[in-house]
Design an enzyme around this catalytic site. Structure first.
Site, mmCIF file in Angstrom:
data_model
loop_
_atom_site.group_PDB
_atom_site.id
_atom_site.type_symbol
_atom_site.label_atom_id
_atom_site.label_comp_id
_atom_site.label_asym_id
_atom_site.label_seq_id
_atom_site.Cartn_x
_atom_site.Cartn_y
_atom_site.Cartn_z
ATOM 1 N N ASP A 10 10.623 -55.229 -28.092
ATOM 2 C CA ASP A 10 10.292 -56.550 -27.555
ATOM 3 C C ASP A 10 9.630 -56.348 -26.191
ATOM 4 O O ASP A 10 9.673 -55.257 -25.626
ATOM 5 C CB ASP A 10 11.581 -57.390 -27.408
ATOM 6 C CG ASP A 10 11.295 -58.747 -26.787
ATOM 7 O OD1 ASP A 10 10.322 -59.394 -27.211
ATOM 8 O OD2 ASP A 10 12.016 -59.162 -25.863
ATOM 9 N N SER A 11 9.082 -57.429 -25.657
ATOM 10 C CA SER A 11 8.462 -57.365 -24.337
ATOM 11 C C SER A 11 9.512 -57.167 -23.234
ATOM 12 O O SER A 11 9.164 -56.821 -22.113
ATOM 13 C CB SER A 11 7.696 -58.654 -24.078
ATOM 14 O OG SER A 11 8.559 -59.760 -24.250
ATOM 15 N N CYS A 73 9.590 -59.252 -30.988
ATOM 16 C CA CYS A 73 8.890 -60.180 -30.094
ATOM 17 C C CYS A 73 7.929 -61.055 -30.911
ATOM 18 O O CYS A 73 7.104 -60.537 -31.671
ATOM 19 C CB CYS A 73 8.105 -59.355 -29.076
ATOM 20 S SG CYS A 73 7.094 -60.335 -27.964
ATOM 21 N N GLU A 152 15.450 -66.280 -17.930
ATOM 22 C CA GLU A 152 15.586 -65.031 -17.162
ATOM 23 C C GLU A 152 16.249 -65.262 -15.802
ATOM 24 O O GLU A 152 16.856 -64.358 -15.256
ATOM 25 C CB GLU A 152 14.222 -64.352 -17.019
ATOM 26 C CG GLU A 152 13.660 -64.008 -18.386
ATOM 27 C CD GLU A 152 13.108 -62.610 -18.515
ATOM 28 O OE1 GLU A 152 12.757 -62.029 -17.495
ATOM 29 O OE2 GLU A 152 13.052 -62.110 -19.660
ATOM 30 N N CYS A 184 10.599 -67.860 -30.295
ATOM 31 C CA CYS A 184 10.579 -66.990 -29.108
ATOM 32 C C CYS A 184 11.973 -66.400 -28.941
ATOM 33 O O CYS A 184 12.984 -67.091 -29.136
ATOM 34 C CB CYS A 184 10.195 -67.799 -27.870
ATOM 35 S SG CYS A 184 10.307 -66.847 -26.334
ATOM 36 N N HIS A 186 13.735 -65.707 -26.435
ATOM 37 C CA HIS A 186 14.614 -66.230 -25.386
ATOM 38 C C HIS A 186 15.285 -67.552 -25.746
ATOM 39 O O HIS A 186 16.283 -67.923 -25.141
ATOM 40 C CB HIS A 186 13.821 -66.452 -24.095
ATOM 41 C CG HIS A 186 13.463 -65.197 -23.377
ATOM 42 N ND1 HIS A 186 12.737 -64.191 -23.966
ATOM 43 C CD2 HIS A 186 13.743 -64.784 -22.114
ATOM 44 C CE1 HIS A 186 12.574 -63.206 -23.087
ATOM 45 N NE2 HIS A 186 13.177 -63.544 -21.964
HETATM 46 N N1 DGL Z 1 9.507 -61.859 -26.312
HETATM 47 C C1 DGL Z 1 8.554 -62.921 -26.131
HETATM 48 C C2 DGL Z 1 8.418 -63.696 -27.449
HETATM 49 O O1 DGL Z 1 9.293 -63.704 -28.287
HETATM 50 C C3 DGL Z 1 8.966 -63.861 -25.028
HETATM 51 C C4 DGL Z 1 8.845 -63.264 -23.630
HETATM 52 C C5 DGL Z 1 7.428 -62.891 -23.261
HETATM 53 O O2 DGL Z 1 6.594 -63.783 -23.014
HETATM 54 O O3 DGL Z 1 7.154 -61.709 -23.242
HETATM 55 O O4 DGL Z 1 7.389 -64.284 -27.675
#
Ligand code: DGL
Length: 266
Positions: A10-11, A73, A152, A184, A186
């Site tokens: 993931d990011s 992600c 976050e 997403c 989060h």
């Molecule tokens: N992990 C990203 C997503 O699911 C969210 C956080 C980001 O913007 O990197 O799209």
């Protein structure tokens, strides 16, 4: 049978919500997680940049002899899934198709709301994926760029989160959606606030469980399940501050995680 680990990336920390669901479903499968905290957020970056980061991470995880890769992600799935599938010889899955299937299963009115980062929504990936499975489903999308920083900051149950959710979700509620897909990583952490805003008649669809079911299908089909009957080894890597990753990561994973190893991929 294959006892190699499953790779997940993931990011940043968000994909740990997916990893947590995967670990619950397969407690004996070794998992390796890479969180690209040095480059987060992906949601506001161009597809080319997200593809470049994703390729580096996929190559790193492939070097760890993973038997399968999960792109946890949503934004990376939206932009990079076809490229990574071509690049690796192992099964690669993203979160968009399993999430789409779960949303179609949940809707009765055939009206689905999708929320995600700007990149995910602009790519139209969820709409395309849902309409590929169900042509008649009406898909209403909304980018919610403020949700990731709110989560976050740890502001999930605050007035600011509630008011932001209210503004973002009003247009979807007005379209009379009956299911809301969290596109997403989060957003599962905002579940309580989202429920308050949308009320009881709209179902929340979180793709984490749907992703675990897709992993099960692939491991079964390719005969890749581990035959070990002991607790899994969970390994974590991050491209930025390991201390911060460990602290925030525990919140996303739902339990304490060991300190990750820092890796620079350039
Ligand atoms: N992990 C990203 C997503 O699911 C969210 C956080 C980001 O913007 O990197 O799209």
């Amino acid at each position: 049978m294959n006892n190699n680990p499953i790779g997940i990336f993931d990011s940043g920390f968000g994909g740990l919500t997916v990893m947590s669901a995967v670990h619950k479903m397969f407690p004996c499968e070794n998992l390796i997680y890479f969180g690209d905290s040095a480059h987060v957020p992906y949601g506001s970056k161009s597809p080319e940049t997200v593809i470049r980061f994703s390729k580096d991470i996929a190559a790193f995880l492939a070097s760890k002899k993973i038997k399968m890769l999960v792109i946890a992600c949503n934004t990376a799935t939206a932009h990079a899934l076809p490229t990574i599938k071509k690049m690796l010889k192992i099964p690669v899955i993203g979160v968009i198709e399993p999430g789409s299937k779960a949303a179609i299963a949940a809707t009765i009115a055939n009206k689905i709301g999708v929320i995600g980062t700007q990149g995910t929504i602009d790519s139209n990936s969820y709409k395309k994926s849902i309409n590929k499975i169900s042509k008649s489903a009406l898909v209403y999308q909304q980018a919610c760029p403020l949700f990731v920083p709110i989560v976050e900051e740890g502001w999930t149950n605050t007035r600011i989160a509630l008011e932001t959710a209210d503004i973002y979700l009003k247009p979807l509620i007005n379209k009379k959606i009956d299911s809301l897909l969290l596109g997403c990583t989060h957003y599962p952490l905002l579940r309580k606030v989202l429920e308050k805003v949308i009320g009881k008649n709209i179902k929340i669809v979180d793709s984490a469980n749907a992703v675990s079911c897709e992993i099960k299908r692939v491991l079964n089909e390719k005969n890749l399940f581990s035959n070990k009957k002991r607790a899994a080894i969970l390994t974590f890597y991050t491209s930025d501050n390991p201390k911060k990753f460990q602290k925030l990561g525990g919140v996303f994973f739902g339990q304490k995680i060991p300190k990750p190893q820092k890796i620079t991929l350039e």
